[in-house]
Design a protein around this motif. Structure first.
Motif, PDB file in Angstrom:
ATOM      1  N   ALA A  66      51.967   5.870  89.590  1.00  0.00           N
ATOM      2  CA  ALA A  66      52.317   5.211  88.333  1.00  0.00           C
ATOM      3  C   ALA A  66      51.174   4.317  87.883  1.00  0.00           C
ATOM      4  CB  ALA A  66      53.597   4.391  88.493  1.00  0.00           C
ATOM      5  N   SER A  67      50.894   4.344  86.578  1.00  0.00           N
ATOM      6  CA  SER A  67      49.781   3.577  86.018  1.00  0.00           C
ATOM      7  C   SER A  67      50.238   2.920  84.726  1.00  0.00           C
ATOM      8  CB  SER A  67      48.588   4.490  85.716  1.00  0.00           C
ATOM      9  OG  SER A  67      48.313   5.352  86.803  1.00  0.00           O
ATOM     10  N   ALA A  68      49.913   1.641  84.566  1.00  0.00           N
ATOM     11  CA  ALA A  68      50.324   0.900  83.374  1.00  0.00           C
ATOM     12  C   ALA A  68      49.114   0.243  82.725  1.00  0.00           C
ATOM     13  CB  ALA A  68      51.365  -0.162  83.735  1.00  0.00           C
ATOM     14  N   GLY A  69      48.952   0.477  81.426  1.00  0.00           N
ATOM     15  CA  GLY A  69      47.856  -0.125  80.675  1.00  0.00           C
ATOM     16  C   GLY A  69      48.399  -1.037  79.588  1.00  0.00           C
ATOM     17  N   LEU A  70      48.204  -2.345  79.745  1.00  0.00           N
ATOM     18  CA  LEU A  70      48.638  -3.314  78.742  1.00  0.00           C
ATOM     19  C   LEU A  70      47.495  -3.533  77.756  1.00  0.00           C
ATOM     20  CD1 LEU A  70      50.291  -5.978  81.107  1.00  0.00           C
ATOM     21  CD2 LEU A  70      51.192  -3.766  80.349  1.00  0.00           C
ATOM     22  N   SER A  71      47.740  -3.253  76.485  1.00  0.00           N
ATOM     23  CA  SER A  71      46.705  -3.389  75.445  1.00  0.00           C
ATOM     24  C   SER A  71      45.456  -2.598  75.812  1.00  0.00           C
ATOM     25  CB  SER A  71      46.338  -4.863  75.233  1.00  0.00           C
ATOM     26  OG  SER A  71      47.460  -5.635  74.915  1.00  0.00           O
ATOM     27  N   THR A 122      51.211  -0.108  76.320  1.00  0.00           N
ATOM     28  CA  THR A 122      51.800  -1.154  75.488  1.00  0.00           C
ATOM     29  C   THR A 122      50.935  -1.405  74.262  1.00  0.00           C
ATOM     30  OG1 THR A 122      50.691  -3.147  76.345  1.00  0.00           O
ATOM     31  CG2 THR A 122      52.511  -2.252  77.657  1.00  0.00           C
ATOM     32  N   THR A 123      51.604  -1.844  73.201  1.00  0.00           N
ATOM     33  CA  THR A 123      50.925  -2.188  71.961  1.00  0.00           C
ATOM     34  C   THR A 123      51.874  -3.039  71.133  1.00  0.00           C
ATOM     35  OG1 THR A 123      49.711  -1.290  70.055  1.00  0.00           O
ATOM     36  CG2 THR A 123      51.706  -0.116  70.726  1.00  0.00           C
ATOM     37  N   SER A 124      51.470  -3.388  69.917  1.00  0.00           N
ATOM     38  CA  SER A 124      52.358  -4.104  68.999  1.00  0.00           C
ATOM     39  C   SER A 124      52.126  -3.584  67.588  1.00  0.00           C
ATOM     40  CB  SER A 124      52.109  -5.617  69.054  1.00  0.00           C
ATOM     41  OG  SER A 124      50.829  -5.937  68.557  1.00  0.00           O
ATOM     42  N   ARG A 125      53.163  -3.674  66.774  1.00  0.00           N
ATOM     43  CA  ARG A 125      53.055  -3.192  65.395  1.00  0.00           C
ATOM     44  C   ARG A 125      52.194  -4.112  64.543  1.00  0.00           C
ATOM     45  NH1 ARG A 125      58.333  -2.094  66.976  1.00  0.00           N
ATOM     46  NH2 ARG A 125      58.824   0.139  66.978  1.00  0.00           N
ATOM     47  N   GLU A 126      52.098  -5.369  64.952  1.00  0.00           N
ATOM     48  CA  GLU A 126      51.274  -6.329  64.225  1.00  0.00           C
ATOM     49  C   GLU A 126      50.475  -7.154  65.221  1.00  0.00           C
ATOM     50  OE1 GLU A 126      51.737 -10.033  61.020  1.00  0.00           O
ATOM     51  OE2 GLU A 126      53.491  -9.222  62.049  1.00  0.00           O
ATOM     52  N   GLY A 127      49.169  -7.076  65.140  1.00  0.00           N
ATOM     53  CA  GLY A 127      48.334  -7.921  65.978  1.00  0.00           C
ATOM     54  C   GLY A 127      47.423  -7.183  66.931  1.00  0.00           C
ATOM     55  N   GLU A 128      47.844  -6.024  67.431  1.00  0.00           N
ATOM     56  CA  GLU A 128      47.003  -5.248  68.337  1.00  0.00           C
ATOM     57  C   GLU A 128      46.217  -4.200  67.550  1.00  0.00           C
ATOM     58  OE1 GLU A 128      46.055  -5.556  71.262  1.00  0.00           O
ATOM     59  OE2 GLU A 128      47.616  -6.108  72.691  1.00  0.00           O
ATOM     60  N   GLY A 129      45.027  -3.892  68.025  1.00  0.00           N
ATOM     61  CA  GLY A 129      44.210  -2.890  67.360  1.00  0.00           C
ATOM     62  C   GLY A 129      44.372  -1.491  67.913  1.00  0.00           C
ATOM     63  N   ASN A 130      45.247  -1.323  68.915  1.00  0.00           N
ATOM     64  CA  ASN A 130      45.356  -0.018  69.576  1.00  0.00           C
ATOM     65  C   ASN A 130      46.644   0.716  69.242  1.00  0.00           C
ATOM     66  OD1 ASN A 130      47.242  -1.536  71.012  1.00  0.00           O
ATOM     67  ND2 ASN A 130      46.736  -0.595  72.979  1.00  0.00           N
ATOM     68  N   LEU A 131      47.355   0.305  68.194  1.00  0.00           N
ATOM     69  CA  LEU A 131      48.650   0.919  67.889  1.00  0.00           C
ATOM     70  C   LEU A 131      48.512   2.419  67.626  1.00  0.00           C
ATOM     71  CD1 LEU A 131      51.674   0.766  67.303  1.00  0.00           C
ATOM     72  CD2 LEU A 131      51.114   0.106  64.946  1.00  0.00           C
TER      73      LEU A 131
END
Length: 376
Positions: free
Chosen positions: A269-274, A318-327
């Motif tokens: 299992a691998s998790a990438g935050l932002s 993970t990402t965010s609809r507002e604020g992150e550049g990787n959506l």
């Protein structure tokens, strides 16, 4: 108007220009002696300076996305992220010789001074048997590791990576991984895990992007082979892929996803935050590939999903609809993952590329990891 909107930046910048013009215009009138004139000069100077600094800060935030909203800026966004699952549409016996414990400390949790109640954090140096890389790290051992009921039992393990440049201490203090793991277990939402915390920068100050650089640091080999061997040779952790996970933020998130994708025989299992999805190439990385396109392709996760789809493994992004550049790139990554691999996601409504956002994502991410790893 949102924190990252150009309208806010334009208004603040215009206010700074207007105040500067007003200072020039009215300064002769305020040059006379007297308390009122002095107060006027002080007020104009302070107002001009404050709006100027605000404009610069907003411009920097828009460029680097430190905070995604006003609530994010003032720490009011505290609700945890929600994991969404997406369906498809034995070595180590020599490990103890390659790890040196140099110090121990108590986790900042209730009862932390007693290992069987609060666990223990070891500061270690890991020496790569194959890669030749040497890196400091922190190893968090949960309270259960020291309890009689768990004597002789092995534990799942997770590698935890910072961003670049980052420091391993940030994982303990800023992102609070040991405390969060302890809280999740106490709440019955996760099983106890050993956490191996370090930065992906194993050849500082160079950012190797977890690549085996030709004639350079073999960072991928260190994380994929040497680290699990060394830890399994020194602690009671499993040695199979189902016993190991890897998680990180920013550059560490890219590294975690890449190591898990290229080495499903080592990490289940691998998790990438932002995370981002292809190796950076800039002055901090130097020449990573020496002109070899096959190495550049290997470091591109999208290319791998299209041309060498993983034979298994679970991925969390993970990402965010507002604020992150990787959506957009994160949504593309989710679409490209096909069975037998599996992908899950945490998509926040807002959140920038910062510790506040990651602290909201780490609790559900650790729960996700725990559910996909086995102790035996």
């Amino acid at each position: 108007m949102g924190l990252t909107s150009t309208a806010v930046l334009a208004v603040v910048a215009a206010a700074a220009v207007a105040l500067f013009a007003a200072t020039v215009r009215f300064w002769p009138r305020l040059a006379r002696p007297g308390a009122r004139a002095v107060s006027g000069r002080i007020g104009l100077l302070l107002a001009t300076q404050l709006t100027l600094f605000a404009a610069v800060g907003l411009a920097a935030n828009n460029a680097f996305l430190f905070y995604g909203s006003w609530a994010d800026l003032f720490g009011q966004q505290q609700e945890l992220g929600v994991v969404t699952d997406h369906e498809d549409g034995a070595e180590g016996s020599e490990g103890s010789r390659h790890m040196t414990r140099i110090a121990t400390q108590h986790p900042d949790v209730p009862g932390g001074r007693v290992p069987s109640a609060g666990g223990r954090i070891d500061k270690v140096v890991i020496s790569g048997r194959t890669s030749g890389v040497e890196s400091p790290a922190y190893v968090y051992l949960p309270p259960e590791y020291f309890q009689a009921a768990y004597a002789g039992r092995t534990f799942p393990a997770a590698v935890v990576l910072t961003g670049y440049p980052g420091t391993a201490e940030n994982l303990l203090k800023g992102l609070r991984y040991p405390q969060t793991a302890h809280e999740r277990v106490k709440a019955g939402k996760a099983r106890p895990m050993v956490l191996v915390m370090l930065r992906p920068t194993v050849a500082p100050p160079r950012d190797t992007e977890c690549v085996d650089v030709p004639k350079g640091p073999r960072t991928e080999t260190f994380f994929a082979k040497d680290l699990p061997e060394a830890v399994a040779g020194s602690y009671r952790v499993g040695k199979k892929a189902r016993n190991w996970g890897i998680i990180g933020n920013s550059t560490g998130g890219y590294c975690a996803l890449k190591i898990g994708m290229l080495h499903p025989d080592r990490y289940a299992a691998s998790a990438g935050l932002s995370a981002y999805y292809r190796a950076a190439e800039d002055p901090t990385t130097g020449d990573l590939f020496h002109g070899r396109q096959e190495l550049r392709d290997r470091a591109d996760l999208m290319w791998n999903l299209e041309n060498r789809p993983p034979s298994g493994g679970s991925f969390l992004v993970t990402t965010s609809r507002e604020g992150e550049g990787n959506l957009r790139s994160t949504m593309k990554f989710i679409e490209k993952v096909k069975a037998p691999a599996r992908v899950s996601s945490i998509v926040l409504d807002s959140g920038g590329h910062n510790f506040t956002t990651w602290r909201r994502e780490i609790p559900p991410a650790l729960e996700w990891l725990s559910a996909r790893l086995s102790a035996d």
